[in-house]
Structure formats: structure tokens, C-alpha cells
Design a protein around this motif. Structure first.
Motif, PDB file in Angstrom:
ATOM      1  N   SER A   1       5.056   6.302  -0.621  1.00  0.00           N
ATOM      2  CA  SER A   1       5.701   5.138  -0.021  1.00  0.00           C
ATOM      3  C   SER A   1       4.736   4.391   0.887  1.00  0.00           C
ATOM      4  O   SER A   1       3.564   4.749   1.022  1.00  0.00           O
ATOM      5  N   SER A   2       5.257   3.315   1.525  1.00  0.00           N
ATOM      6  CA  SER A   2       4.460   2.443   2.398  1.00  0.00           C
ATOM      7  C   SER A   2       4.737   2.785   3.859  1.00  0.00           C
ATOM      8  O   SER A   2       5.855   2.553   4.337  1.00  0.00           O
ATOM      9  N   PRO A   3       3.758   3.303   4.609  1.00  0.00           N
ATOM     10  CA  PRO A   3       3.989   3.661   6.010  1.00  0.00           C
ATOM     11  C   PRO A   3       4.469   2.503   6.877  1.00  0.00           C
ATOM     12  O   PRO A   3       5.203   2.714   7.842  1.00  0.00           O
ATOM     13  N   VAL A   4       4.071   1.280   6.532  1.00  0.00           N
ATOM     14  CA  VAL A   4       4.442   0.136   7.361  1.00  0.00           C
ATOM     15  C   VAL A   4       5.951  -0.021   7.494  1.00  0.00           C
ATOM     16  O   VAL A   4       6.442  -0.560   8.488  1.00  0.00           O
TER      17      VAL A   4
ATOM     18  N   GLU B   1       0.844  -1.188   0.000  1.00  0.00           N
ATOM     19  CA  GLU B   1       0.000   0.000   0.000  1.00  0.00           C
ATOM     20  C   GLU B   1       0.883   1.242   0.000  1.00  0.00           C
ATOM     21  O   GLU B   1       1.997   1.216   0.525  1.00  0.00           O
ATOM     22  N   PHE B   2       0.379   2.328  -0.555  1.00  0.00           N
ATOM     23  CA  PHE B   2       1.196   3.536  -0.604  1.00  0.00           C
ATOM     24  C   PHE B   2       0.366   4.787  -0.381  1.00  0.00           C
ATOM     25  O   PHE B   2      -0.846   4.822  -0.632  1.00  0.00           O
TER      26      PHE B   2
ATOM     27  N   GLU C   1       1.407 -10.481  12.895  1.00  0.00           N
ATOM     28  CA  GLU C   1       1.225  -9.610  14.045  1.00  0.00           C
ATOM     29  C   GLU C   1       0.817  -8.217  13.600  1.00  0.00           C
ATOM     30  O   GLU C   1       1.357  -7.688  12.631  1.00  0.00           O
ATOM     31  N   PRO C   2      -0.133  -7.568  14.294  1.00  0.00           N
ATOM     32  CA  PRO C   2      -0.546  -6.213  13.906  1.00  0.00           C
ATOM     33  C   PRO C   2       0.586  -5.221  14.080  1.00  0.00           C
ATOM     34  O   PRO C   2       1.412  -5.356  14.972  1.00  0.00           O
ATOM     35  N   VAL C   3       0.624  -4.248  13.193  1.00  0.00           N
ATOM     36  CA  VAL C   3       1.663  -3.224  13.222  1.00  0.00           C
ATOM     37  C   VAL C   3       1.027  -1.882  13.532  1.00  0.00           C
ATOM     38  O   VAL C   3       0.051  -1.486  12.895  1.00  0.00           O
ATOM     39  N   ALA C   4       1.555  -1.171  14.519  1.00  0.00           N
ATOM     40  CA  ALA C   4       1.052   0.153  14.869  1.00  0.00           C
ATOM     41  C   ALA C   4       1.951   1.214  14.269  1.00  0.00           C
ATOM     42  O   ALA C   4       3.172   1.120  14.353  1.00  0.00           O
ATOM     43  N   ILE C   5       1.360   2.206  13.652  1.00  0.00           N
ATOM     44  CA  ILE C   5       2.111   3.279  13.002  1.00  0.00           C
ATOM     45  C   ILE C   5       1.501   4.607  13.417  1.00  0.00           C
ATOM     46  O   ILE C   5       0.303   4.714  13.642  1.00  0.00           O
ATOM     47  N   SER C   6       2.326   5.641  13.503  1.00  0.00           N
ATOM     48  CA  SER C   6       1.854   6.932  13.987  1.00  0.00           C
ATOM     49  C   SER C   6       0.750   7.486  13.120  1.00  0.00           C
ATOM     50  O   SER C   6       0.735   7.314  11.909  1.00  0.00           O
ATOM     51  N   SER C   7      -0.188   8.166  13.760  1.00  0.00           N
ATOM     52  CA  SER C   7      -1.351   8.683  13.048  1.00  0.00           C
ATOM     53  C   SER C   7      -1.017   9.911  12.238  1.00  0.00           C
ATOM     54  O   SER C   7      -0.119  10.675  12.582  1.00  0.00           O
TER      55      SER C   7
END
Length: 323
Positions: A241-244, A166-167, A296-302
């Protein structure tokens, strides 16, 4: 053909002779080699005819090496011992090293930070990493596994889905600071844009923006997401780009995702390896561990709050840093 090559007898005959000389028996040599006693006898006869010398005395209940056989056996058995040692060393080294081929950004920003966990769980297995842009062709023979983007269909390869591609635009926290209002997707038309032109055009279309009316510089493609994000930060621009892959930078506030709109990249990330090696222990260990990591779930800043983009049809996600 060289004299060295033409001077060597058939390896099958030499192999039968070595086993028979070591065991002092055609019967035991046949059992070791998975042959019949008659086949071993025939191979040794071929060797004797090639040399013009008898190598064994055929006694009533046993065989014994002749003088010529003893001279030859000493050198041949030493040579076979060396071959066995060489093959054992190569096998031991190969089984003790896991070689991974991967795209640069997923390797450096997602996989490498996790590899320490894998090695802690498998202390006897060393890891060698090779990065390569593209990875559209089958992996090289000396790599055990590869992480690539695609449809999951590669002839001769087993493929396990890891994650979506995803981008969305990513940029530094100061890019829109002087606007005095929440940024709009159209504001990106006036900044340096880094990444594939097609990806930017798709994102602008989904956001309801006419990208043909741009007043900024045209996008440029560096092929590697990590390089593109670095360039965007250095030039006060934005990278598609991909936030992950930039969780740490997003959580630290060094990077922001200004809009929630994300688009599917079209090709997801897969773990692949040759089908013929699916049962190799080191590959099985890495496969099971990596699939667990990917699940596993990945948390990324909002992203900063902003009005929903008009005409948005892409899935939106809530990214948050851990407490």
C-alpha cells in the motif's frame, strides 16, 4: 406522438408572445430576447395562425392584447414565472454544492480530513462526496470534480497532478517482533500478503527476493487500499500500500513500514474536471485549494532500521512524524 405534444405550439412563438405581452411592446420584447422586432412579430403571427385567433391589436404606435390574448397571457406568464423560478432554484443549488468523485482510500484517508479547512474558507459551499473504485472512465455528469489515478490524459477533461502513486509493504508492529533480528524482505514470503500479485512480485524483484520460492499464502486483492491494510492488521499479515494514506496509523505505531524500499505505482493521482467547466467558480476554488494541499510536505512515521535490500533501485524516503 401524443395529443399533448402535438397540441403545443412552437416554444419560440410562445416565448415571443410572453415577452411581448409582459412588456406591452414588440420592440422591448425583441430587445430582451436578442431578436429583431420583425422576428418577434413573425413568431406571434405564427402563433395567431396556429390558434386561429388574433392575440394583439396592432395600433399606430403600440400594440394591445385582445380579449383572447389577455386570457392566454395570464396563464402563459404564470407558467414562465414558474419555469424561471425552477431554473433559478436548480442553478442556485448547483452552484452551492460541490460534488467530488474520488477513489475510496484517498477520499477517506487523505481528502476528507482536510475538507473541513476547505469549508471553513468557503462557508457558502456545501460538499458532496462520492467514492468509486477504479475511476478509469470519465466522471459522471453530476459530479463537478474527480480524483483519479492515471496518466493525466483523459479526453474532454482538465487534469492537474496531485501526487505520486508509490507502494511498499505495511503491517502491524507485532508481525516481526519474535524474529530476534531486523526483518529481511524475504521474511514477507512466509506471511499473509494482501494486495495485487503483480505489485508484490515487482517489490520482491526490486528487493532481490525470488518470490516464486514463497512458502506462505498467495496474495489476495481487495481493490481498496484501506480495506487491504485493515485486513492485514486483522490477519497479522502485510498489505502492499501507499504510506502517505496511513500517516495517522504510522505515527501512532498502529502500523509500520518495515522496509524503506518503495516503488512507483505507474499511475499518479490527478484532479480532473470537464474542460467546458474550467471557469466555474466552485471548481476554481476547490482546484486552487487542493493543489495547495497537495504541495505541502507530508510527514510519515519512520520504518524500523533494517539492512538495505540488495539490488534496490527504487527511491527511498525519510518519513518522520511531527514533533
Amino acid at each position: 406522438m401524443s395529443n399533448l405534444a402535438t397540441g403545443l405550439p412552437p416554444l419560440s412563438a410562445v416565448r415571443a408572445f410572453e415577452a411581448a405581452a409582459r412588456h406591452g411592446s414588440f420592440t422591448r420584447a425583441a430587445a430582451e430576447l436578442g431578436m429583431t422586432q420583425a422576428a418577434v412579430s413573425y413568431q406571434i403571427k405564427l402563433l395567431e395562425e396556429r390558434l386561429g385567433l388574433p392575440l394583439f391589436q396592432r395600433l399606430s404606435r403600440r400594440v394591445a392584447l385582445t380579449e383572447a390574448g389577455e386570457r392566454l397571457a395570464s396563464s402563459v406568464m404564470d407558467s414562465f414565472d414558474g419555469l424561471r423560478a425552477a431554473f433559478a432554484a436548480v442553478t442556485e443549488t448547483a452552484e452551492g454544492v460541490l460534488s467530488i468523485q474520488a477513489l475510496p482510500t484517498i477520499a477517506s484517508n487523505w481528502l476528507v480530513p482536510r475538507l473541513g479547512l476547505f469549508q471553513c474558507e468557503n462557508p457558502g459551499l456545501a460538499v458532496r462526496m462520492v467514492t468509486q473504485v477504479g475511476l478509469s472512465e470519465p466522471q459522471v455528469d453530476d459530479c463537478d470534480v474527480a480524483i483519479r489515478r492515471g496518466t493525466g490524459q483523459w479526453p474532454g477533461l482538465e487534469a492537474h497532478w496531485l501526487m505520486k502513486s508509490e507502494f511498499t509493504p505495511l503491517c502491524g508492529p507485532n508481525l516481526f517482533r519474535d524474529l530476534g533480528r531486523p526483518p529481511q524482505p524475504s521474511d514477507l514470503l512466509r506471511v499473509k500478503r494482501i494486495g495485487k500479485t503483480e505489485a508484490w512480485d515487482r517489490w520482491f524483484t526490486a528487493a532481490g527476493v525470488n518470490s516464486e520460492a514463497t512458502t506462505g499464502e498467495p496474495p489476495f486483492d481487495l481493490s481498496v487500499q484501506q480495506l487491504e491494510v485493515t485486513a492485514a492488521l486483522a490477519s497479522n499479515g502485510a498489505a502492499m500500500s501507499s504510506p502517505v494514506f496511513f500517516r495517522n496509523e504510522l505515527c501512532a505505531g498502529l502500523l509500520i513500514q518495515p522496509f524503506e524500499l518503495m516503488l512507483a505505482g505507474g499511475y499518479d493521482y490527478w484532479l480532473t474536471y470537464p474542460s467546458r467547466r474550467r471557469t466555474a467558480r466552485k471548481i476554481s476554488l476547490f482546484r486552487d485549494w487542493l493543489l495547495q494541499q497537495a504541495s505541502e510536505p507530508v510527514a510519515i512515521s519512520s520504518a524500523p532500521s533494517s539492512p538495505a535490500s540488495p539490488g534496490s533501485v527504487a527511491r527511498q524516503k525519510d518519513y518522520s512524524c511531527p514533533a
